[in-house]
Enzyme design. Structure first.
Site, PDB file in Angstrom:
ATOM      1  N   ASP A  66       0.802  -1.056   0.036  1.00  0.00           N
ATOM      2  CA  ASP A  66      -0.102   0.069  -0.018  1.00  0.00           C
ATOM      3  C   ASP A  66       0.777   1.273  -0.072  1.00  0.00           C
ATOM      4  O   ASP A  66       2.013   1.371   0.098  1.00  0.00           O
ATOM      5  CB  ASP A  66      -0.993  -0.097   1.083  1.00  0.00           C
ATOM      6  CG  ASP A  66      -0.305   0.069   2.672  1.00  0.00           C
ATOM      7  OD1 ASP A  66      -1.176   0.450   3.456  1.00  0.00           O
ATOM      8  OD2 ASP A  66       0.766  -0.070   2.535  1.00  0.00           O
ATOM      9  N   TYR A  68       2.982   4.632   0.816  1.00  0.00           N
ATOM     10  CA  TYR A  68       3.441   5.243   1.865  1.00  0.00           C
ATOM     11  C   TYR A  68       2.625   6.084   2.761  1.00  0.00           C
ATOM     12  O   TYR A  68       1.582   6.879   2.168  1.00  0.00           O
ATOM     13  CB  TYR A  68       4.833   6.120   1.432  1.00  0.00           C
ATOM     14  CG  TYR A  68       5.834   5.732   0.852  1.00  0.00           C
ATOM     15  CD1 TYR A  68       6.492   4.450   1.334  1.00  0.00           C
ATOM     16  CD2 TYR A  68       6.097   5.993  -0.338  1.00  0.00           C
ATOM     17  CE1 TYR A  68       7.530   3.774   0.565  1.00  0.00           C
ATOM     18  CE2 TYR A  68       7.275   5.472  -0.916  1.00  0.00           C
ATOM     19  CZ  TYR A  68       8.074   4.293  -0.478  1.00  0.00           C
ATOM     20  OH  TYR A  68       8.955   3.727  -1.089  1.00  0.00           O
ATOM     21  N   PHE A  79       6.678   2.309  -4.375  1.00  0.00           N
ATOM     22  CA  PHE A  79       8.055   2.652  -3.901  1.00  0.00           C
ATOM     23  C   PHE A  79       8.787   3.865  -4.223  1.00  0.00           C
ATOM     24  O   PHE A  79       9.506   4.164  -3.417  1.00  0.00           O
ATOM     25  CB  PHE A  79       9.383   1.682  -4.535  1.00  0.00           C
ATOM     26  CG  PHE A  79       8.843   0.269  -3.996  1.00  0.00           C
ATOM     27  CD1 PHE A  79       9.159  -0.169  -2.676  1.00  0.00           C
ATOM     28  CD2 PHE A  79       8.374  -0.779  -5.119  1.00  0.00           C
ATOM     29  CE1 PHE A  79       9.056  -1.709  -2.155  1.00  0.00           C
ATOM     30  CE2 PHE A  79       8.216  -2.115  -4.722  1.00  0.00           C
ATOM     31  CZ  PHE A  79       8.405  -2.300  -3.311  1.00  0.00           C
ATOM     32  N   HIS A 188      11.391  -9.100  -0.158  1.00  0.00           N
ATOM     33  CA  HIS A 188      11.267  -7.518  -0.143  1.00  0.00           C
ATOM     34  C   HIS A 188      12.421  -6.775   0.143  1.00  0.00           C
ATOM     35  O   HIS A 188      13.198  -7.007   1.012  1.00  0.00           O
ATOM     36  CB  HIS A 188      10.392  -7.116   0.870  1.00  0.00           C
ATOM     37  CG  HIS A 188       9.622  -6.027   0.763  1.00  0.00           C
ATOM     38  ND1 HIS A 188       9.977  -4.643   1.320  1.00  0.00           N
ATOM     39  CD2 HIS A 188       8.386  -5.427  -0.023  1.00  0.00           C
ATOM     40  CE1 HIS A 188       9.074  -3.721   0.785  1.00  0.00           C
ATOM     41  NE2 HIS A 188       7.968  -4.376   0.100  1.00  0.00           N
TER      42      HIS A 188
END
Length: 231
Positions: A66, A68, A79, A188
């Site tokens: 989801d 920031y 990102f 990740h």
């Protein structure tokens, strides 16, 4: 309902979802949340991933979770942060791997919109979030919509590379036809897991090798070396 302003090819492919009852309820929920809380990204930026990367141009898909949840960070691309914003830890690690992989200097800016404009779909699984409350808009309908986006790319793109970083993204592997598309999966890039198998995976070079092997143009992964936010 919020105006989507999507490229024609995306709208045509996603029209069933966009006109559905679940999507209308989702937009009502987000509108209600905006009336009471700070919601990120801004309404204008929610669909940036689709607006900046038309379906016909998609060559690589990067799947995030989801947005920031702090002010000034989310702008509709997974990102990525706007020019001038401090890079969050996961993005710092992505920039480190980019530099090690392709031999460039880590960019000053964390804005990945140049990638989006070159055919990299920067797609979060959930497209909105309440300020300072990660995962607060999960299970409200966004996952259904973004899974439709992944299926659309799988079905309609000639050949793509999917970056599946982390368990949540890797769960999308079953939706992808690996006879036509390439999956590059790893842990990740967050500080909690980057050292367990993200660093050293050279995803950017591997993606280009896969594209070239299938007769497609590689991605120029270099990012502008902004030293300050543009005027």
């Amino acid at each position: 309902m919020v105006s989507l302003h999507l490229p024609e090819d995306w709208y045509k492919s996603l029209e069933t979802d966009i006109e559905s009852e679940y999507f209308a309820k989702l937009q009502e929920f987000v509108a209600s949340e905006r009336s009471k809380f700070d919601i990120y990204p801004s309404e204008a930026d929610v669909f940036n991933a689709l607006q900046l990367t038309p379906l016909q141009s998609v060559r690589v898909v990067i799947i995030g979770q989801d947005p920031y949840h702090n002010a000034g960070q989310a702008h509709g691309l997974c990102f990525s942060v706007p020019h001038g914003a401090e890079k969050p830890p996961s993005l710092v690690n992505i920039m480190r791997e980019l530099a090690d992989d392709i031999g460039c200097r880590a960019p000053e800016s964390g804005c990945l919109s140049p990638w989006a404009q070159k055919g990299v779909l920067l797609l979060n699984t959930v497209l909105t979030v309440r300020a300072h409350q990660p995962n607060s808009h999960r299970r409200r309908g966004w996952e259904t919509f973004t899974e439709s986006i992944v299926r659309t790319v799988n079905d309609e793109a000639e050949s793509c590379v999917f970056f599946l970083w982390g368990a949540s993204a890797r769960s999308k592997a079953a939706m992808i036809d690996q006879d036509r598309h390439t999956i590059i999966a790893s842990p990740h890039p967050s500080p909690l897991s980057a050292h367990t198998g993200f660093f050293g995976t050279r995803p950017f070079t591997r993606a280009n090798e896969a594209l070239v092997k299938r007769g497609l143009a590689p991605i120029d992964w270099h990012l502008p070396d902004y030293t300050k936010a543009p005027d």
